[in-house]
Design a protein around this motif. Structure first.
Motif, short mmCIF file in Angstrom:
data_model
loop_
_atom_site.label_atom_id
_atom_site.label_comp_id
_atom_site.label_asym_id
_atom_site.label_seq_id
_atom_site.Cartn_x
_atom_site.Cartn_y
_atom_site.Cartn_z
N PHE A 30 -32.31 33.26 -57.49
CA PHE A 30 -32.75 34.62 -57.77
C PHE A 30 -32.46 35.48 -56.55
N ASN A 31 -31.56 36.46 -56.70
CA ASN A 31 -31.21 37.39 -55.63
C ASN A 31 -31.92 38.72 -55.87
N PHE A 70 -33.59 37.82 -49.03
CA PHE A 70 -33.00 36.50 -49.13
C PHE A 70 -33.29 35.94 -50.53
N PRO A 71 -32.45 35.07 -51.02
CA PRO A 71 -32.64 34.57 -52.38
C PRO A 71 -33.76 33.54 -52.48
N SER A 84 -29.33 37.97 -47.27
CA SER A 84 -28.28 37.08 -47.75
C SER A 84 -28.27 37.05 -49.27
N ILE A 85 -27.10 36.77 -49.83
CA ILE A 85 -26.94 36.59 -51.27
C ILE A 85 -26.25 35.25 -51.50
N LEU A 86 -26.75 34.48 -52.44
CA LEU A 86 -26.12 33.23 -52.86
C LEU A 86 -25.59 33.42 -54.28
N HIS A 87 -24.29 33.20 -54.47
CA HIS A 87 -23.68 33.45 -55.78
C HIS A 87 -22.57 32.42 -56.02
N ILE A 143 -24.41 20.80 -54.78
CA ILE A 143 -24.20 22.12 -55.36
C ILE A 143 -23.52 22.98 -54.30
N THR A 144 -22.50 23.71 -54.69
CA THR A 144 -21.79 24.60 -53.78
C THR A 144 -21.90 26.03 -54.27
N GLY A 145 -22.11 26.94 -53.34
CA GLY A 145 -22.17 28.36 -53.68
C GLY A 145 -21.56 29.21 -52.59
#
Length: 339
Positions: free
Chosen positions: A192-193, A200-201, A249-252, A270-272
């Motif tokens: 969740f961003n 931060f997510p 930061s954003i994780l996508h 898991i890679t993002g």
């Protein structure tokens, strides 16, 4: 009179179903209680989600809807202090969730702190693969807003549904959910961003019955790279100097990258893609988009072989780069832990 009737229903339900309404985590079908935990997590974070909806034009609320949502937000501390979430089954206690002739997903009274009863029968939906999908966090937010709205006036179900659904739809655009296997959410990741430039997510791993919140581990790991000295060999990392913590930061682009088995334990990765908000000089920031993150952990089957279980202490979160100059790849990774 309607408020009095709702209060009477609530009091009767508390007395009659006191033992039937088990506190969260009641197993339903093969869902393993994940939907119940999503509901409880949504309730814990509800103030954040409501604030986002109130600030976002995408929620499309009119003035009266905003006023009710603001009232719900202001009273959340008192609501949470009452510890009023309960779960039960309409099938086991027929008639307990029938309101206006319809079976409802939830019910409550008309005052702040009134118990909220959740119908576990409706928290899981069978999908095309004959598996049961649990209610998601955004969907749970819609249910909770609806029920909390009953504490502040004689609102119709339709009015409260509309507010809850609009908040839920706004949140769905900010949630990323990816299962390890298609059509099966027993092992999955949720991100969740909240904001593109100032937050931060929230990073959650769902394994069987558990929700593992690794948001802190992600936040501790991500960094803004100052100076990079390239090392053209994978998996040897580049030398990075003058690193500093990002302000957001954003994780996508989250996806499952690796899966290997050894002695009954499965190691999954898991890679993002990581987008860090980096401040290098006073009042000057840039968006750093050239890093990725690996989230690695182990799972195993429970002793009954009915569900996956997260292995404590197995989590590794690592930010890395995979640039074009990595032209030499070793046949093995000497830096990777062997489990």
């Amino acid at each position: 009179m309607m408020k009095l009737n709702c209060l009477i229903i609530s009091l009767v339900a508390t007395f009659v179903f006191g033992t039937a309404f088990a506190r969260g985590g009641d197993l339903v079908n093969n869902g393993g209680g994940l939907a119940e935990k999503n509901v409880m997590y949504a309730f814990e974070k509800l103030d954040i989600y409501i604030q986002m909806c109130l600030k976002s034009e995408s929620c499309k609320l009119n003035d009266s809807q905003k006023a009710l949502l603001e009232t719900i937000l202001q009273n959340l501390p008192a609501e949470k202090a009452a510890k009023q979430l309960f779960f039960a089954s309409e099938k086991k206690v027929p008639g307990s969730f029938i309101i206006d002739g319809l079976v409802r997903v939830a019910k409550t009274g008309s005052t702040v702190g009134s118990p909220i009863y959740i119908n576990s029968d409706l928290l899981y939906t069978k999908n095309e693969a004959n598996e049961y999908d649990p209610m998601t966090i955004p969907e749970a937010v819609a249910v909770l807003i609806h029920e909390l709205g009953h504490h502040f006036g004689n609102y119709s179900h339709e009015e409260l549904d509309l507010i809850g659904v609009r908040a839920s739809l706004m949140l769905q655009h900010k949630f990323i959910s990816t299962p390890m296997m298609p059509w099966n959410s027993e092992v999955s990741a949720t991100v969740f961003n909240p904001n593109l430039v100032s937050s931060f997510p929230e990073v959650l791993i769902n394994v069987g019955n558990d929700i593992i919140d690794i948001s802190k581990e992600y936040r501790d790991e991500v960094q803004c790279v100052g100076v990079t000295i390239p090392i053209p060999i994978l998996p040897v990392p580049d030398l990075e100097l003058a690193n500093k913590k990002p302000v957001a930061s954003i994780l996508h682009n989250v996806h499952w990258a690796k899966l290997k088995e050894k002695n009954g334990f499965f190691t999954v990765t898991i890679t993002g893609s990581v987008s860090n908000n980096c401040v290098y000089k006073s009042n000057i920031w840039i968006r750093n988009n050239d890093s990725k993150v690996n989230i690695t952990f182990r799972i195993r089957k429970s002793e009954s072989k009915q569900a996956w279980v997260f292995v404590p202490g197995s989590l590794v979160v690592e930010q890395f780069k995979d640039p074009w100059w990595k032209i030499i790849r070793l046949p093995f990774n000497p830096l990777q832990n062997v489990w």
